[in-house]
Design an enzyme around this catalytic site. Structure first.
Site: not given
Length: 198
Positions: A31, A34-36, A105
């Site tokens: 992702g 900062a998507s978690g 990725s």
């Protein structure tokens, strides 16, 4: 490429699994920045360890500062970064541990190669799309990277000046602007239980 090498037989994967009383797998979190991903990976690793499972998290902190410290962020280096992570996570999975990888990725082809590597070894590969709108990721921006990318200070930044190719058919799709960290980690944990991997 090395040519004078010979495979040394040892325990089979099934024998190792019986001895460790656990199956191995790779959980591949992908992702935007900062998507978690890393926060979820940490929470999941703790859940698994507290349940008595062998698990280890691979992320930028323990890969980019060691094994891959010779790589930058060009497209070529990113491809090699993911190739090495794919091989290392496969080794963890083969050892009957649960490898939790947490990397942007960005290229679908690289993630597919990681999946194929595991498939050829008959090892479970669970792709988890940690999804968040770009606007939310930019608002979070804990390291100030999006701001620097928008200002042109950081070149080739995924989602801004470099592409991110979202998974087409991930095993798990999590929207982190709608779920808490605990809820996200439990979604993955429950998937592992439901598929008899823990």
């Amino acid at each position: 490429m090395a040519t004078n090498i010979t495979w040394h037989p040892n325990l089979t994967h099934n024998e190792r699994s019986d001895l460790r009383a656990q199956k191995g797998a790779t959980i591949w979190l992908t992702g935007l920045s900062a998507s978690g991903k890393s926060t979820i990976a940490c929470a999941l690793e703790q859940l698994l360890l507290k349940a008595g499972k062998h698990a280890y998290r691979l992320d930028g902190d323990n890969i980019r500062f060691g094994l891959n410290k010779d790589l930058g962020f060009t497209e070529t280096d990113r491809v090699e970064n993911i190739r090495r992570i794919s091989e290392v996570s496969k080794l963890f999975a083969d050892s009957c541990s649960i490898a939790i990888t947490s990397f942007i990725s960005p290229y679908r082809n690289d993630r597919n190669k990681a999946r194929e590597l595991h498939r050829e070894a008959n090892l479970p590969f669970i792709e988890v799309y940690v999804d968040v709108p770009l606007k939310v990721a930019e608002e979070r921006d804990p390291k100030g990277l999006y701001k620097k990318a928008r200002e042109g200070i950081i070149k080739d930044f995924t989602g801004i000046s470099a592409p991110y190719e979202a998974p087409e058919k991930p095993e798990i799709h999590i929207e982190t602007d709608k779920l808490s960290v605990e809820e996200c980690s439990l979604v993955i944990y429950d998937y592992l239980k439901d598929h008899n991997l823990i």
